[in-house]
Each structure stands twice: as structure tokens, then as C-alpha cells.
Design a protein around this motif. Sequence first.
Motif, short mmCIF file in Angstrom:
data_model
loop_
_atom_site.label_atom_id
_atom_site.label_comp_id
_atom_site.label_asym_id
_atom_site.label_seq_id
_atom_site.Cartn_x
_atom_site.Cartn_y
_atom_site.Cartn_z
N GLY A 32 0.82 -1.21 0.00
CA GLY A 32 0.00 0.00 0.00
C GLY A 32 0.86 1.26 0.00
O GLY A 32 0.53 2.25 -0.66
N VAL A 33 1.98 1.21 0.75
CA VAL A 33 2.88 2.36 0.77
C VAL A 33 3.47 2.59 -0.63
O VAL A 33 3.56 3.73 -1.10
CB VAL A 33 4.00 2.13 1.82
CG1 VAL A 33 5.08 3.19 1.69
CG2 VAL A 33 3.41 2.14 3.23
N ASN A 46 0.97 4.29 -2.75
CA ASN A 46 0.83 5.69 -2.38
C ASN A 46 2.00 6.52 -2.92
O ASN A 46 1.81 7.66 -3.36
CB ASN A 46 0.74 5.83 -0.86
CG ASN A 46 0.09 7.14 -0.47
OD1 ASN A 46 -0.84 7.59 -1.12
ND2 ASN A 46 0.59 7.76 0.59
N GLN A 95 -5.31 4.44 -7.70
CA GLN A 95 -4.93 3.97 -6.37
C GLN A 95 -6.04 3.11 -5.76
O GLN A 95 -5.77 2.07 -5.15
CB GLN A 95 -4.63 5.17 -5.47
CG GLN A 95 -4.05 4.77 -4.12
CD GLN A 95 -3.79 5.98 -3.23
OE1 GLN A 95 -4.45 7.01 -3.35
NE2 GLN A 95 -2.81 5.85 -2.35
N ASP A 149 -6.03 -0.62 -4.44
CA ASP A 149 -6.44 -0.86 -3.06
C ASP A 149 -7.49 -1.96 -2.97
O ASP A 149 -7.49 -2.75 -2.02
CB ASP A 149 -6.98 0.45 -2.47
CG ASP A 149 -7.01 0.41 -0.97
OD1 ASP A 149 -5.94 0.23 -0.35
OD2 ASP A 149 -8.12 0.48 -0.39
N GLN A 206 -5.58 1.21 5.15
CA GLN A 206 -6.01 2.38 4.40
C GLN A 206 -5.68 3.67 5.15
O GLN A 206 -5.23 4.65 4.55
CB GLN A 206 -7.52 2.29 4.11
CG GLN A 206 -7.85 1.21 3.09
CD GLN A 206 -9.33 1.12 2.77
OE1 GLN A 206 -10.17 1.24 3.66
NE2 GLN A 206 -9.67 0.92 1.51
N HIS A 255 -3.29 4.21 7.01
CA HIS A 255 -1.86 4.48 6.96
C HIS A 255 -1.32 4.72 5.55
O HIS A 255 -0.26 5.32 5.41
CB HIS A 255 -1.09 3.33 7.61
CG HIS A 255 -0.92 3.50 9.08
ND1 HIS A 255 0.08 4.25 9.64
CD2 HIS A 255 -1.67 3.06 10.13
CE1 HIS A 255 -0.03 4.24 10.95
NE2 HIS A 255 -1.09 3.53 11.28
N THR A 256 -2.02 4.23 4.52
CA THR A 256 -1.43 4.38 3.19
C THR A 256 -2.25 5.24 2.24
O THR A 256 -1.78 5.57 1.16
CB THR A 256 -1.23 3.00 2.52
OG1 THR A 256 -2.50 2.39 2.33
CG2 THR A 256 -0.36 2.10 3.37
N LEU A 257 -3.49 5.60 2.62
CA LEU A 257 -4.29 6.43 1.71
C LEU A 257 -4.43 7.87 2.20
O LEU A 257 -4.77 8.75 1.42
CB LEU A 257 -5.69 5.83 1.52
CG LEU A 257 -5.79 4.42 0.93
CD1 LEU A 257 -7.26 4.02 0.77
CD2 LEU A 257 -5.09 4.33 -0.42
N GLU A 297 -2.95 11.32 3.55
CA GLU A 297 -1.67 12.01 3.46
C GLU A 297 -1.27 12.63 4.80
O GLU A 297 -2.12 12.96 5.62
CB GLU A 297 -1.74 13.11 2.40
CG GLU A 297 -2.07 12.64 1.01
CD GLU A 297 -1.20 11.48 0.57
OE1 GLU A 297 -0.06 11.38 1.06
OE2 GLU A 297 -1.65 10.66 -0.23
N LYS A 332 -11.39 14.07 4.87
CA LYS A 332 -11.69 14.65 3.56
C LYS A 332 -11.84 16.17 3.66
O LYS A 332 -11.29 16.91 2.83
CB LYS A 332 -12.98 14.05 3.01
CG LYS A 332 -13.24 14.46 1.57
CD LYS A 332 -14.65 14.13 1.17
CE LYS A 332 -15.18 15.08 0.13
NZ LYS A 332 -16.64 15.06 0.12
N LEU A 333 -12.57 16.63 4.70
CA LEU A 333 -12.77 18.07 4.84
C LEU A 333 -11.44 18.79 5.04
O LEU A 333 -11.27 19.92 4.60
CB LEU A 333 -13.71 18.36 6.02
CG LEU A 333 -15.16 17.91 5.81
CD1 LEU A 333 -15.99 18.16 7.05
CD2 LEU A 333 -15.77 18.64 4.60
N ASP A 390 -9.48 12.70 -1.06
CA ASP A 390 -10.58 13.21 -1.89
C ASP A 390 -11.77 12.26 -1.77
O ASP A 390 -11.73 11.27 -1.05
CB ASP A 390 -10.13 13.39 -3.34
CG ASP A 390 -9.61 12.09 -3.93
OD1 ASP A 390 -9.81 11.03 -3.31
OD2 ASP A 390 -8.97 12.14 -5.00
N THR A 423 -11.09 8.44 -2.45
CA THR A 423 -10.53 7.66 -1.36
C THR A 423 -11.54 7.49 -0.24
O THR A 423 -11.62 6.43 0.38
CB THR A 423 -9.26 8.38 -0.84
OG1 THR A 423 -8.40 8.60 -1.95
CG2 THR A 423 -8.56 7.53 0.19
N GLN A 424 -12.36 8.52 -0.03
CA GLN A 424 -13.44 8.38 0.95
C GLN A 424 -14.36 7.20 0.58
O GLN A 424 -14.75 6.42 1.45
CB GLN A 424 -14.25 9.67 1.01
CG GLN A 424 -15.29 9.68 2.14
CD GLN A 424 -16.08 10.98 2.19
OE1 GLN A 424 -16.28 11.64 1.16
NE2 GLN A 424 -16.53 11.35 3.37
#
Lengths: 294, 294, 294, 294, 294
Positions: free
Chosen positions: B156-157, B160, B173, B177, C88, C90-92, C94, C163-164, C169, C172-173
Motif C-alpha cells: 500500500g505504501v 501511495n 490507487q 487498493d 487504508q 496508513h497508506t491512503l 496524506e 476529507k474536509l 478526496d 478515497t473516501q
Amino acid sequence: MLFEWNGSVLPQLLPRLSILFIYSLLVVYFREDLLSYNIYINPAIFTLFGIALAIFLGFRNTVSYDRFWEGRKLWGALLNDTRSLARQAHTLVEGSDYNKERTHFISLLTALVHALKHQLRQTEADGDLKRLLLNSEDDKFRPMVFKPIMILKDLGVWVNKAKLSGRIDSITQAAFDANLNKISDIIGGCERIASTPIPYTYSILLHRTVYIYCFLLPFGFVESTVWVTPFVIVFIAYTFVALEAIADELEDPFGTQPNDLALEAMSEMIENTLAEIDNKTIVAIPPPKSYYII
Amino acid sequence: MLFEWNGSVLPQLLPRLSILFIYSLLVVYFREDLLSYNIYINPAIFTLFGIALAIFLGFRNTVSYDRFWEGRKLWGALLNDTRSLARQAHTLVEGSDYNKERTHFISLLTALVHALKHQLRQTEADGDLKRLLLNSEDDKFRPMVFKPIMILKDLGVWVNKAKLSGRIDSITQAAFDANLNKISDIIGGCERIASTPIPYTYSILLHRTVYIYCFLLPFGFVESTVWVTPFVIVFIAYTFVALEAIADELEDPFGTQPNDLALEAMSEMIENTLAEIDNKTIVAIPPPKSYYII
Amino acid sequence: MLFEWNGSVLPQLLPRLSILFIYSLLVVYFREDLLSYNIYINPAIFTLFGIALAIFLGFRNTVSYDRFWEGRKLWGALLNDTRSLARQAHTLVEGSDYNKERTHFISLLTALVHALKHQLRQTEADGDLKRLLLNSEDDKFRPMVFKPIMILKDLGVWVNKAKLSGRIDSITQAAFDANLNKISDIIGGCERIASTPIPYTYSILLHRTVYIYCFLLPFGFVESTVWVTPFVIVFIAYTFVALEAIADELEDPFGTQPNDLALEAMSEMIENTLAEIDNKTIVAIPPPKSYYII
Amino acid sequence: MLFEWNGSVLPQLLPRLSILFIYSLLVVYFREDLLSYNIYINPAIFTLFGIALAIFLGFRNTVSYDRFWEGRKLWGALLNDTRSLARQAHTLVEGSDYNKERTHFISLLTALVHALKHQLRQTEADGDLKRLLLNSEDDKFRPMVFKPIMILKDLGVWVNKAKLSGRIDSITQAAFDANLNKISDIIGGCERIASTPIPYTYSILLHRTVYIYCFLLPFGFVESTVWVTPFVIVFIAYTFVALEAIADELEDPFGTQPNDLALEAMSEMIENTLAEIDNKTIVAIPPPKSYYII
Amino acid sequence: MLFEWNGSVLPQLLPRLSILFIYSLLVVYFREDLLSYNIYINPAIFTLFGIALAIFLGFRNTVSYDRFWEGRKLWGALLNDTRSLARQAHTLVEGSDYNKERTHFISLLTALVHALKHQLRQTEADGDLKRLLLNSEDDKFRPMVFKPIMILKDLGVWVNKAKLSGRIDSITQAAFDANLNKISDIIGGCERIASTPIPYTYSILLHRTVYIYCFLLPFGFVESTVWVTPFVIVFIAYTFVALEAIADELEDPFGTQPNDLALEAMSEMIENTLAEIDNKTIVAIPPPKSYYII
């Protein structure tokens, strides 16, 4: 229908059933000597055997048929997903000037189907690949070991080219990619069935139990049923060994025995329907019953 | 095939069957004393036992085989999903200058497969990880408890990083995933089978019923079948205890008994096919039958 | 292994089996009177009973085991999906400055697992929630009825905050949200098994049939088997009622009987593996066999 | 528990079992005449019947229970998916000023659940719809034939409004839409079970076989078992016809018989949990056992 | 209900059962001659046959019903997915000025359903296509071989047009496309069942075993049961051959025999519910029981 010869397992069983018949005749003939030596089996014992036999035969039969049917389902899914991909190539990718590329995409799909057929039957894919692909591709794929998977990769490359040329965005690319994943699952599923038979010990145990059972039977019924014994015993034995023989054929559904899947006919049918989606005129194929060669 | 020695469960059962044979001989020898004390069992009683026995044996057999086959399906899915991820790395990530990274991604995938094999067999993963990964990674993973899951996190890293470097967007991505999620399901599925045996009470009950049943049998048939009794009883007992023995082997499909899954061969095969997707030339592996060591 | 006492259903059955034994002894003792009054049952009748008994017992056993195994699969899926969500996070998402939030996310996941365990066993979740959550959260969840579902909602709120704040984005949500949906399915699946037993009428019918059957048995075999009768009948009865007793334990797999699922050990294992994904150092847990307490 | 009256199928079977008892008594009384006319059946014949009977009863029972359990799973999925949609409305749609709309969304979800209940039981949905929806909506849905599907469409309209007002983008809309698709599958799945009974010929055949079998039984056992015959035969008959009667109740799991699904209680429970997600305070509902009315 | 004539398999079996009856009468009449020639079969032999017979009949019955039920599930999924697509056309595509296009989309969906029905029954689709489609479309589809798949492609073209006109973006197009994929799976699933019967050898073996079994029966029971024999044997035979006859009807669920699926009624029902989603007023269709013609 009762006596026709088309069932295809009877001929191969005849020699064994004949031996059992002659053997039973001998037991009947020498019955008085056997009984004088107390060589006799209480018929109730055979119903106890029946438990193990029923579990073995029922299990073997169910598992073999499940393998056959799973193989059929995988090839059904191959039909569905190649159709979906062909539809996507025609309705998600922009540009009426892109038809030649679309036809190439569909050729790759068709080649994948035939390559999978050849891999499962361990036959040569060269003829079909040469017929369907460009020369350069044919050269590339020939030395490869996992041909269907490598063709699948090229389908992914095709989709990426469409994206790089701006005809699809990455969302549509993901929609293609999801179907490519499914094809990967189908290929691996077929490989799994082809490479993993039912544990061998089951076959041996079932085989032993069925035959020893049949050869013990005369000792239980010779006293009461006498000369009718051989006929009845051969008929009982026939139902058991025929069941085992069918299960044996179905266990590897991708083979070429009479009850196996008609991969050849199914590949042609997929080729046909993909061609129709690609705006080719095709002729009606014979009624669907023939996919499955009896 | 009827008398070969390869079935591998017969040798381990011989001692018990021999004891049963001698015991039956003794019952036959002392039959007159036993009958004079009215120690006799109506044969009809054994068919009543048969109900419980059939349910137990049939259930144990089906459940064990289902576990074996589910384990095989999970490793099949591992093949499919690692292939899909390898294909994605090659067709969804932009840049011909990125091949070294792609090869690293595929090394991580291969390491994950071997790490799962070692976790399931409780063997040391160090050798395979050292062979496949960078030194720094090897040091990082060595003390970890759930190695396959931690390698999955690093995959996953990797994805990213590709996104942060602008080679993929968040849509692609997400496509990666989704396949990482599937691998998480596969790892957990294998752990589930390995950690949850069939409820222990079933094994005890089945064991008890089968053996008490076999040791009661002579009292039912000694009167009618006399000296043939020991032979027939040992054969009946053989079918029952052999069925139990196979079920016992298949119950834990990730072990190293003769009928268990060939994780070693399957890992190598996955390594091979991933290498081919990564544009390496591989040699044809032996025919697929060998995945599954008989 | 044949006579050990660990199977845990035998002790609870001993009283009933003892009554049956004494009752059988009485029938044997008064056999001459009974036969003089023609109180006798043809043994063939018991094999007819056998049909209904086999269907009932086989059905009950299969359905109970399926419930047990479905419960195990749901908890396996809970492991897989919480791991996926932790990966997720940890890797999606930022930002290296966001680790505290990630740890909070994983605490919520862990709390959800423990809360589900408590809901299924109808025990108090307070201790675990206090240990894992912030004080304010603990106060919020305490009066709630469907705690796991409400924690799931807060996981969704966490994702929306990310997301906020621009760290993910909406694509990913959606990837997070798909896994939250799966957790919703798992929670509901466990509730379904816990709240819907096998139709009660089956239990009654099976119970009645088994016991009346056992108490009729002596009348069929007293004439032929005499003093051996009580021993054999108690053994037959043992196999039937033990099968019923196991099925009864497995039917509700989330209980605390010896053959039920080890929810406590599984929750700890999930807590452990999520902590490792969250970069905590954990110690190797005992070999996996212990998830499932024998 | 052995003699309680709560099993609910015994009362309805009593008349038939009484007739069988009297009929058996007559056969016993006139046994000498019957035997003098050679009206007697070899008991072995009944075990041959047993094969067909076991297949019929086992099949009927399994299929009926599968329908019951599939119905339960569909309602469990309805719980899961409505919860997911409620969570999505609260965590994916922006704006703290939008709570009134969210509550309306959840009212529509609740109305859908009740409308499905009414459709399956062919009862009037008006009361529930009036209670849950706006007047204008109530008027709109009243004349509609497929109410749950039309409410589902309005949920889609709600989602589209949220998008048009800029609170969600089309990605989040697609996440909602995926769950709406699942609800469509659930509604159709329930309709399928409700509208397609087990092929009628099975019921007739099973019915005939069971009853003719029971009425032939006395002729096989009157000679050996004499006056005990009626009691034993009525007990055998009871197990068979009771099994048939349960299967008959479970076949249509959406009915209102004692063993059917508690749609009423399940709808209330869904209403409750959706209200809690919508930040309402709810009181703990009685322990889950009561979903399923015994 | 016991003697009604609606089961529909009895009439077709009457000739064979009559022959068996007369044949049994002859065996009874000449019983003394037969016994003097030792033509007699020990009844215990028939229970041994029973094992094979039970496996064959049980297997055939289960597999046939599974095919019937899978066919029903596929048509249920067709209902669900066409409803979902209709909902999507109304709630995901912008513009109140687009209703005519939406109606056209729903006409295509309805035409697809009818075309699938005609393909499976090998009847002419022309009438339905002319009724539902534009003239130009009707001309286009008439010569096509795989009509439902080609209509599915046109649905994809419709979606693409909506995208090109800016009413949906590629995300929403992907949401449509996912449902089109499902329809492709349904069409292929139906084709699979229609084109792949149960391996023919099973039918032959079962047929042979059942009939030879029935014609051997009199020799086993003529001695003990005498003149009651023909009646009892015909009843046993009836249960076996009726089971085989039902299985034969269900095997091809898309046929037009009394127990097959009511494709006609189901197509109309789908047409109805799609029309309601398209804002047409429809009248309540008769109660759901009638989908499935008894």
C-alpha cells in the motif's frame, strides 16, 4: 433407451464384469464344498459395508460433479466477461476512427480464450494464435509459459494506450480493469481444477472397497439365491463401478473423454458472439445442446 | 492399483487392525463359551448404530474436505490477485523509467506469498525474505509477528508513493487498493482455517463410536459366519478407520502430510508467473499435476 | 484418547444414560412377563424409525455446524476488514503529522470489535470502551443500544474529517466507505445468528424422537440379546444424545460453552494485529490453535 | 420439555393420527382373518420404501429450511444496507444545516422496510406510510403496485437532489447508488421466495407416499408385534407427518404461522436502529431472542 | 388432495406402471414353477441395490432442483438489475427534457427481457421486438443471433450518448456499466443452464437401475407376500419413477412443461414494474403465486 450403447462407460467395464460373473458362477458351482468348510457370510454384514460404501460413492460422485459444474461455470463466466469487455470497447472508448483498434482488442480476447483451452488440454496454441493475432504478437507469445495471463496483460496495455491517447479517463480504465481482474480469476480457477485432483487416497479406498465388496457378495447369497446369484451380483456391481467410472471422467472436466466439457465448441461460440458485438455478420450456430457433446 | 502401498494411510492403521484381527480370532475360538453365557448381540443392532456412524463419518468427511478445498481456493485466489496486482503495476502506472520500482513491487508480492506459507506452516521466513527483499526491509520484517499483513501494508505504501509522484491518480490507487483488500481477505481466510479446527468433541465422539463399534462386531456375527468373521470384520473396520484417517489429514490442509496442499510448489509457481509478467523469461514448469503432491 | 474426559458433553449426559441403563435392566429382568403379555417389538421397526432419526439428526447437526462456521467466518471477515481499514488509514491518508489521528482511528476499530463481542454475549462493554476511547466518546456511547453500529458511524465521521481537511478526496473516501459497509454487514450477520435460533419445533421433535426411540429399544432386543442389552442400548443412546448435545452447543456459537467460539481470544488477536499495523511493537501471541478453546 | 404442547404442529396432526390409531387397532383385531386371506406384507418391503421416503423428506426439509434461512438473510441484509445508507447520509453529505433532509431520508428508508413487510404479507401499507411519510408522498405511493421499489426510486431522487445542491459529487452519489442497488436485490429476492413455491408435484408425491406408507405399515407388523403395533405405528407416523408439517410452514417464511419469520419485530428493530443513527435516543429493545417468535 | 390428478406426472407413468402390474401378477401366478426352478432372490439383496439407487436418485433430484432454482434466481436477478437500471436512468441522468430518451431506455430493457425469453425457448422474438422497439432497431436486431447481448450493447450506446451530451460524467457511466455487466452475467448464466444438461450417462444409468430394480422386485417378495405383491410393488415403483420424472422436467427449467418456470408471466411482470418506474400507471397484477404456474 434402456439398452442402448451410447452411455460409453459400459464397454470399458465389460471385462471386469465378465470376470466377476465367471467368478460368481464358480462360487455357485462349488457352494456345497464352501458351506461344508463354513465359508459363508451373514448377509447382514453387507448392509454394514453399505454405510462406508454410500459415504465413499456419494462423496466421490458429488465432488466430481461439483468440479465438472465449476469448470462449466468458469467457462460461462469467461463468455460473460469477454462479452462485457467487448461491449466496453465499443461503448466506453470514444472515436469512430478507432474501430480497427477495437477489432484488435476483440482478437486478443478471442486469442485468450483459445490459449486457455490449449493450456488446459496441454495442446499447441500456435495454430489459433497465428490465425488471430499479428505476426509480432504471435512471435512474442509463442515461448511464453502462461500464455492466457500474458495476453491478459496485453489487454491491459491496450486499455492504457486508449487512456494515454485521451479516449478514456482513468475512471473508465478502472471499469475495464475490474473486468480484467475477473478474467484473471477465471484463468486461475481453471488452473486450480486442472492441477488439483481429488486426494488420491480417496480413489484408492473407494476402488478397493467397491471391488472387495463385489467379490465377497457371492458368499453371502449363494445359499439362498443359488443360480440367480451371478446375474444379480453383476447387476449390483455394474451400478457401483459405473458410478465410479462416471465420477472418474467428470473429475477432470477439461479432458477429452465423452462426458467432459466441449471446450472446442464453447471457444467457437465465444469467438462467434464476440465477432457479432464487433459488428460482423455471423450465421446462427447449431442449437445450444451441441455445446455439450454427449 | 488394488493392492499398491501408496495410499499412505494403510501403514499407520496396520497395528490397530492387527489387534482387532487377533481379538476377533479369540472371540471365534471361545464362541461356545460366550454363547453359553448368552453373550451375543442381535445383528440388527448394528444397523441402528449405522445411523449415527453414517452421520458422524459423512459429516467429518465432508467438513474436512471442504476445509481442504477452501484452503486450495484461497491459494488459487492468491495466485489470481497477485497476478492482477502485477498486471496493474505494469499497465496502470505511467513511465517506462519506473521498471525498477515495478520489479520491487513484484518482489514484495512474492515475499508476501512465501511469508504466508511460512506463517501457516510455522517455519522460518528469513531465508525467503532475505532472498527476495532489500536488506533494510528484511531487517524491518524479521521481528514482526504478522509478516504477510505487514508486507501488504508496504505494498500500500508503494502504491501511495506512485500516487505522490504523480504516476497514478486516486482512482487508480483505489483500483490497486481493492486488490489489496482481497489479499487481506485471503490471508485472514488461511489464518481462520489454520487456527480453528473442527470442534474437538466431534473427533472424540467419532473415534469412540468407530472403535467400540468395531470391537462389538464379532459378537454379532461369530455365530453365523464363524472363521470368516475376523477377515470380514477387519475389512469393514479398515474402510471406517481409513475414512477417519484421511479426514484427519485433510482437516488441516496447510500441514505437511502426504494429502496436504503443496504450498511449496504453489509458492514457486506463483513466483514464476509473476516473474513472467515482469518480463523475465521463465522455463516451463512441470505439468500442473505436480502442484498437488500425491 | 478413547476414554478421556475432556469431551465435555459426556458428564452432562450421564444422569439420563444411567436412568436408561436401569430401565433397560428392569425390562431384561421382567422379560418373561412382558413376552407372556405379547409386549414385544419387531426389530425391523427400528430401522424404519431410523429414516426419520437420520434426517432429524443429520439436519440438526449440519445446520448447527453451519451456524458455528458462519459465525467464525464473520469474525474472520471482521479481522480482515479492520486490517484493511487500518492499512487504508496508513497508506491512503496524506501527512506524516497525522499519526495521532490514525492511532485514534485504530482505537475506534478496536473498540468496535470489543463492543460487538459484548453485544453478542450480552455483557457490559464499559470496561473495554473506557480503556480504548477518549472520555467524551465513552460517555457518548455508554447509553447507546447498538454500540458497534454507532462506533461505525464515528469511523465514517473520522473519514469525512480527513476529507474536509483535504487529506483525501471523495474517491478515497468511497474506498474507506466500501469497507465500512462490509463491517456493517458483519455486525448484522452476527446479530442475525444470535437472534434467530433454529425453529424451535425441530428441537422438540428431535428430542422426543431420540428419547422415545431409546426407551422403546429394549423391547426389541431383550429376547435375543438378553443381559447384553442394557450395555449396547446405552452405547447407542450415547451416540444419539451426544450428537444432539454438541449440535445444541454449536447452534449459538457466540455463547460461552466449551465448544463455542473464543470471542475473547479473537478480539485480543485483532487488537494485536491492528496495533502492529499502527507501528507498535507486539509480542508473538501463542500458536493459533488457542484462538479456539477446546 | 418432552411432553409440552408448544411445538404447535402436534395439535393440527392429532385428527389424522387418531384415525391411523383406530385403523391400526382394527387391523390387529381382524389379524387372523387377514392372515388367512394371505394379506400380509414382508417387513423388508418397508425398508425399500424407506429410500424414496428418505430422499423426499430430506429434500423437502432441506429446501424448506433453505428458503426460511434465505428469507432471514435477506431481511438481515436489509438491516445492514439501510444502516449503511443512514450512515452515508450522515457522514458523506456535507452541511450541518441539512439534518432535516437527513431525517427525511431515514423516514423513507423506514417506510421502505414497512412497505416490503406489507407487500410480502399482502396487508395494507397505508397506516405505516401515513405515520412515516409526508402527506404528499403518502398520496403518491398509495395507488402504486410495487411500493418498496417506488420508494427506492425516491431515495435515488433524494441523493440526486443532494448532488444538484452541491453537497456531494458524482463519486459519492455512486457510493449511495451501489447500496440502492443492493436494496433492489433484497426486494426482488423476497419477491422471488414469496412467488415461487417448491414445485407442487413434490408436495403431492411426498404427501401420498407418507400416508400410503403409514396405512400399509400395520400389515407388516401385526403378526409379530400384535397389540403394541398401533402405538408404535402412530409414533413412527408422527415423526414423518410432523416433519412434513414443519417443512410446510417454513416453505413460505413470510407468512404468519408460528414458525415463520417475525417480520413485524424485525421491522421495528430496523426502525429503532435507524433512529439511533439519526441521533434519536432510543430505549433498549428486549433481548434479541424475541425477533424470532417461537 | 391425496388422489387428485393435477400432479401431472402420474398420467404419463400409467402405461409403464400397468405393465409392471401385469408382469407382477404373472410372477405371482407362476410362483410355484419359479420356486421349483430355484428362481428366487433373497430380499436382503434389494437393500444393497438401495445404496446405489439412493445415491443416483438423490443426486439426480438435487442437481435438477438446483438447476431449476438457479434459473429462477437468474430471472430474479434480471428483475432486480433491470429495475436498478431503470432507477438509474431516472435519478442519475440530468434533465427533465430527457424523459422520452428515458422511456426509450426502458423499452430497450423490456425488449432485452423478452428477447432472452425467446432465445431460451427457441421461439420467435419478432412480435415482441416490433411491439417494443423503433422500426429501425427492429430491422437491425432481426437477423442477429445473440439478440439479448446485442440489445445490451445498445443500452451501453445509450449510456454513452448521455455522457457525450454532458448529462452524466464517466463516474456515473461506470455505475451504469457495472449493472450492464451484471445483465451480461445473467444472460450467459441462462445460456449455460439451457445448453449444458446433466451428463447423459447419469440419466441412462439411473433409468436402467430403476427399471431393472422394479422388474426384479417380484422375485424377492412373491414367496412371502403373494397376492399383495403386485399392489405394493407398483406403489414402490411409482415413487421411484415419479421422482425421476419430476427431476427430468426440472432439469431444463426454461422449457414449457407444467413444472417449468413461467418465463411468460415473469417477463410481463418485469415489463409492468419497469413501466411503473417510468411513471406509467399500472394495474395491480394478480397475486404473486401465479408467476409460477402450478
